[in-house]
Every structure is written in structure tokens, then in C-alpha cells.
Design a protein around this motif. Structure first.
Motif, PDB file in Angstrom:
ATOM      1  N   VAL A 189       0.833  -1.205   0.000  1.00 10.25           N
ATOM      2  CA  VAL A 189       0.000   0.000   0.000  1.00 10.25           C
ATOM      3  C   VAL A 189       0.864   1.251   0.000  1.00 10.25           C
ATOM      4  N   TRP A 190       1.901   1.255   0.813  1.00 12.47           N
ATOM      5  CA  TRP A 190       2.798   2.414   0.878  1.00 12.47           C
ATOM      6  C   TRP A 190       3.479   2.644  -0.479  1.00 12.47           C
ATOM      7  N   ILE A 191       3.912   1.561  -1.123  1.00 12.54           N
ATOM      8  CA  ILE A 191       4.591   1.664  -2.415  1.00 12.54           C
ATOM      9  C   ILE A 191       3.662   2.239  -3.485  1.00 12.54           C
ATOM     10  N   GLN A 192       2.365   1.907  -3.407  1.00 15.68           N
ATOM     11  CA  GLN A 192       1.432   2.422  -4.418  1.00 15.68           C
ATOM     12  C   GLN A 192       1.334   3.947  -4.342  1.00 15.68           C
ATOM     13  N   ARG A 193       1.448   4.497  -3.151  1.00 16.33           N
ATOM     14  CA  ARG A 193       1.411   5.965  -3.026  1.00 16.33           C
ATOM     15  C   ARG A 193       2.620   6.578  -3.731  1.00 16.33           C
ATOM     16  N   VAL A 194       3.775   5.955  -3.568  1.00 14.23           N
ATOM     17  CA  VAL A 194       4.981   6.458  -4.233  1.00 14.23           C
ATOM     18  C   VAL A 194       4.829   6.347  -5.750  1.00 14.23           C
ATOM     19  N   ARG A 195       4.272   5.225  -6.209  1.00 11.96           N
ATOM     20  CA  ARG A 195       4.167   4.961  -7.646  1.00 11.96           C
ATOM     21  C   ARG A 195       3.066   5.783  -8.331  1.00 11.96           C
ATOM     22  N   HIS A 196       2.290   6.533  -7.554  1.00 14.54           N
ATOM     23  CA  HIS A 196       1.235   7.348  -8.175  1.00 14.54           C
ATOM     24  C   HIS A 196       1.838   8.358  -9.145  1.00 14.54           C
ATOM     25  N   ASP A 197       3.000   8.916  -8.775  1.00 15.97           N
ATOM     26  CA  ASP A 197       3.607   9.975  -9.590  1.00 15.97           C
ATOM     27  C   ASP A 197       4.965   9.624 -10.180  1.00 15.97           C
ATOM     28  N   LYS A 198       5.586   8.553  -9.696  1.00 13.42           N
ATOM     29  CA  LYS A 198       6.935   8.246 -10.171  1.00 13.42           C
ATOM     30  C   LYS A 198       7.229   6.752  -9.999  1.00 13.42           C
ATOM     31  N   ALA A 199       8.344   6.340 -10.581  1.00  8.81           N
ATOM     32  CA  ALA A 199       8.743   4.935 -10.476  1.00  8.81           C
ATOM     33  C   ALA A 199       9.261   4.657  -9.066  1.00  8.81           C
ATOM     34  N   TYR A 200       9.180   3.379  -8.691  1.00  5.63           N
ATOM     35  CA  TYR A 200       9.731   2.958  -7.405  1.00  5.63           C
ATOM     36  C   TYR A 200      10.660   1.788  -7.692  1.00  5.63           C
ATOM     37  N   GLY A 201      11.972   2.033  -7.645  1.00  9.23           N
ATOM     38  CA  GLY A 201      12.935   0.998  -7.999  1.00  9.23           C
ATOM     39  C   GLY A 201      12.736   0.590  -9.452  1.00  9.23           C
ATOM     40  N   SER A 202      12.540  -0.707  -9.670  1.00  6.05           N
ATOM     41  CA  SER A 202      12.321  -1.211 -11.028  1.00  6.05           C
ATOM     42  C   SER A 202      10.858  -1.152 -11.440  1.00  6.05           C
ATOM     43  N   GLN A 203       9.988  -0.706 -10.524  1.00  6.01           N
ATOM     44  CA  GLN A 203       8.551  -0.651 -10.817  1.00  6.01           C
ATOM     45  C   GLN A 203       8.185   0.716 -11.413  1.00  6.01           C
ATOM     46  N   PRO A 204       7.514   0.721 -12.556  1.00  3.73           N
ATOM     47  CA  PRO A 204       7.152   1.993 -13.187  1.00  3.73           C
ATOM     48  C   PRO A 204       6.009   2.686 -12.448  1.00  3.73           C
ATOM     49  N   PRO A 205       5.720   3.937 -12.779  1.00  2.83           N
ATOM     50  CA  PRO A 205       4.558   4.606 -12.167  1.00  2.83           C
ATOM     51  C   PRO A 205       3.287   3.818 -12.464  1.00  2.83           C
ATOM     52  N   LEU A 206       2.294   3.982 -11.608  1.00  2.00           N
ATOM     53  CA  LEU A 206       1.029   3.287 -11.814  1.00  2.00           C
ATOM     54  C   LEU A 206       0.364   3.730 -13.116  1.00  2.00           C
ATOM     55  N   THR A 207      -0.340   2.814 -13.723  1.00  2.00           N
ATOM     56  CA  THR A 207      -1.104   3.165 -14.918  1.00  2.00           C
ATOM     57  C   THR A 207      -2.401   3.849 -14.496  1.00  2.00           C
ATOM     58  N   ALA A 208      -3.045   4.498 -15.441  1.00  3.00           N
ATOM     59  CA  ALA A 208      -4.328   5.158 -15.148  1.00  3.00           C
ATOM     60  C   ALA A 208      -5.356   4.138 -14.682  1.00  3.00           C
ATOM     61  N   THR A 209      -5.293   2.938 -15.238  1.00  2.00           N
ATOM     62  CA  THR A 209      -6.237   1.881 -14.836  1.00  2.00           C
ATOM     63  C   THR A 209      -6.009   1.459 -13.395  1.00  2.00           C
ATOM     64  N   GLN A 210      -4.745   1.290 -13.011  1.00  2.00           N
ATOM     65  CA  GLN A 210      -4.434   0.895 -11.627  1.00  2.00           C
ATOM     66  C   GLN A 210      -4.863   1.969 -10.645  1.00  2.00           C
ATOM     67  N   ILE A 211      -4.631   3.240 -10.996  1.00  2.00           N
ATOM     68  CA  ILE A 211      -5.058   4.346 -10.131  1.00  2.00           C
ATOM     69  C   ILE A 211      -6.575   4.338  -9.979  1.00  2.00           C
ATOM     70  N   ALA A 212      -7.278   4.088 -11.088  1.00  2.00           N
ATOM     71  CA  ALA A 212      -8.747   4.052 -11.047  1.00  2.00           C
ATOM     72  C   ALA A 212      -9.237   2.913 -10.150  1.00  2.00           C
ATOM     73  N   PHE A 213      -8.566   1.775 -10.211  1.00  2.00           N
ATOM     74  CA  PHE A 213      -8.925   0.642  -9.352  1.00  2.00           C
ATOM     75  C   PHE A 213      -8.824   1.027  -7.879  1.00  2.00           C
ATOM     76  N   LEU A 214      -7.722   1.690  -7.515  1.00  2.00           N
ATOM     77  CA  LEU A 214      -7.520   2.066  -6.118  1.00  2.00           C
ATOM     78  C   LEU A 214      -8.471   3.186  -5.709  1.00  2.00           C
ATOM     79  N   ASP A 215      -8.720   4.125  -6.605  1.00  2.00           N
ATOM     80  CA  ASP A 215      -9.680   5.193  -6.311  1.00  2.00           C
ATOM     81  C   ASP A 215     -11.062   4.611  -6.003  1.00  2.00           C
ATOM     82  N   LYS A 216     -11.408   3.551  -6.707  1.00  2.00           N
ATOM     83  CA  LYS A 216     -12.715   2.915  -6.510  1.00  2.00           C
ATOM     84  C   LYS A 216     -12.882   2.428  -5.077  1.00  2.00           C
ATOM     85  N   LEU A 217     -11.747   2.108  -4.426  1.00  2.00           N
ATOM     86  CA  LEU A 217     -11.797   1.644  -3.033  1.00  2.00           C
ATOM     87  C   LEU A 217     -11.744   2.790  -2.036  1.00  2.00           C
ATOM     88  N   GLY A 218     -11.571   4.035  -2.531  1.00  2.00           N
ATOM     89  CA  GLY A 218     -11.428   5.174  -1.619  1.00  2.00           C
ATOM     90  C   GLY A 218     -10.021   5.300  -1.080  1.00  2.00           C
TER      91      GLY A 218
END
Length: 214
Positions: A163-192
Motif C-alpha cells: 500500500v505504501w509503495i502504491q502511493r509512491v508509484r502514483h507519480d513516479k517509479a519505485y525501484g524497477s517498478q514503473p509509475p502506476l497506470t491510469a487503470t491501476q489508479i482508477a482501481f484504487l480510487d474505486k476503493l477510496g
């Protein structure tokens, strides 16, 4: 007999039930290269459509094994280091590498495409892993009524870290993980989902003081 059954003469040394025939086939290529195979023998093999290119034969043999794997499991995604057949697993990775480098012929790409071969396997695995943890977060929401996993959530520390990593990935890459896609952000937004870590920390403390008051 093999040709009648399979439609080709590419007997691989590692083919189950055909190891000795595969060794004999390999020996004919060596004998021809050394000039010790008779003209009648060469003619007989040519009439069968014999493949004199050992490298091509090896590829075709492993392709046949992949077809058997697909029939058995319903997909072509042989995991790296698969204990049952590590040679096939290594060959799968090599095809992706060769295609990326432009070293795989269009014909072989076509054959693999027709079999349902997944070229972007690493990306697919990454997406699958992300969805696995998203499902974990959904379960947390069902049990707790919100997606606000505490940073020190002892029941599932890996989920709290994710969960903490997803906040970092909202705007930038985290290590080898790229920023979140618009779809992934929408999925998390759906949960509040709360994207602001400071807001999340305040809310976490507020929940603590509510419990203290109770």
C-alpha cells in the motif's frame, strides 16, 4: 514411422520414447558432414523431407514440446526453471530474447504466435502480481470497511508495504517498478484509497484516538 505419426523428421534427442531414434538422426547429420553417408542413404532421407540443419531440428523439437505443454496446461507460459523440463523453460526465455534482438525469423514468430505465445511475459507477470495484492486489499476492505491499511499492520506486513509503495508509484517509479497506470489508479480510487501519506498518517492516528476514547 515417426514421419507418418508427426508429419516431420525432426526427432529430438530429448523426446520422450524417441531418445535412441533422436540420437540416430543426429548421427546422420554428422556422417553427412564428414562425407561418410552414402548417396542412396542421403537420397532416402531427402525423400522423407529430412532436415539436415541440426539447429533448426533442435528448434522444431522444442517447439513440438511446447505444443505438448500447451495441450496439457492450456497456455505456453513455461516458468523459468520448471523442474520437469528446464531445457524447455530456458528455450522459452531465449525465444523472447532473440525476438527482441531481431534474431528470430518471421516464420518462427508466426508459428509461436499461432500457438498463443505471450511475448511480454514479464509485464504480464508484473500485472498479475499487482492484481494479486489488489485482491488482498479488497479483502481488507471487506473486513474493515476501508482500504486504509496501517503502516504497522502486523496481520499482513507485506500488504501494508505494498500500500505504501502504491502511493509512491502514483507519480513516479519505485525501484524497477514503473509509475502506476491510469487503470491501476482508477482501481484504487474505486476503493477510496488515500494517496497523501501525511493525510493517511493523520487518519491512522485519529482512528487510534477514537479507539482510545471508546
Amino acid at each position: 514411422t515417426f514421419k507418418q505419426q508427426f508429419g516431420h523428421c525432426n526427432v529430438g534427442i530429448g523426446m520422450e520414447n524417441y531418445q535412441s531414434l533422436g540420437a540416430w538422426v543426429a548421427a546422420q547429420r554428422i556422417r553427412r558432414k564428414k562425407g561418410v553417408l552414402g548417396d542412396d542413404q542421403i537420397r532416402g532421407l531427402n525423400d522423407l523431407g529430412f532436415d539436415w540443419d541440426a539447429q533448426a531440428s533442435s528448434w522444431n523439437s522444442l517447439f513440438e514440446k511446447l505444443k505438448s505443454f500447451k495441450e496439457r496446461f492450456g497456455h505456453c507460459n513455461v516458468e523459468t526453471g520448471w523442474d520437469e523440463d528446464p531445457v524447455l523453460a530456458g528455450w522459452i526465455g531465449a525465444q523472447r530474447t532473440r525476438r527482441n534482438k531481431g534474431l528470430l525469423s518471421p516464420e518462427r514468430i508466426r508459428l509461436l504466435d499461432e500457438l498463443g505465445f505471450v511475448w511480454e511475459w514479464n509485464k504480464l507477470k508484473t500485472d498479475e502480481t499487482w492484481m494479486k495484492w489488489y485482491r488482498e486489499l479488497e479483502n481488507y476492505v471487506r473486513e474493515n470497511g476501508n482500504p486504509h491499511v496501517p503502516a504497522r499492520y502486523q496481520a499482513n506486513t507485506k500488504l501494508a508495504s505494498w500500500v505504501w509503495i502504491q502511493r509512491v508509484r502514483h507519480d513516479k517509479a519505485y525501484g524497477s517498478q514503473p509509475p502506476l497506470t491510469a487503470t491501476q489508479i482508477a482501481f484504487l480510487d474505486k476503493l477510496g484509497f488515500r494517496w497523501d501519506a501525511r493525510e493517511e498518517k493523520w487518519a491512522e492516528r485519529f482512528e487510534q484516538i477514537k479507539r482510545f476514547k471508546e
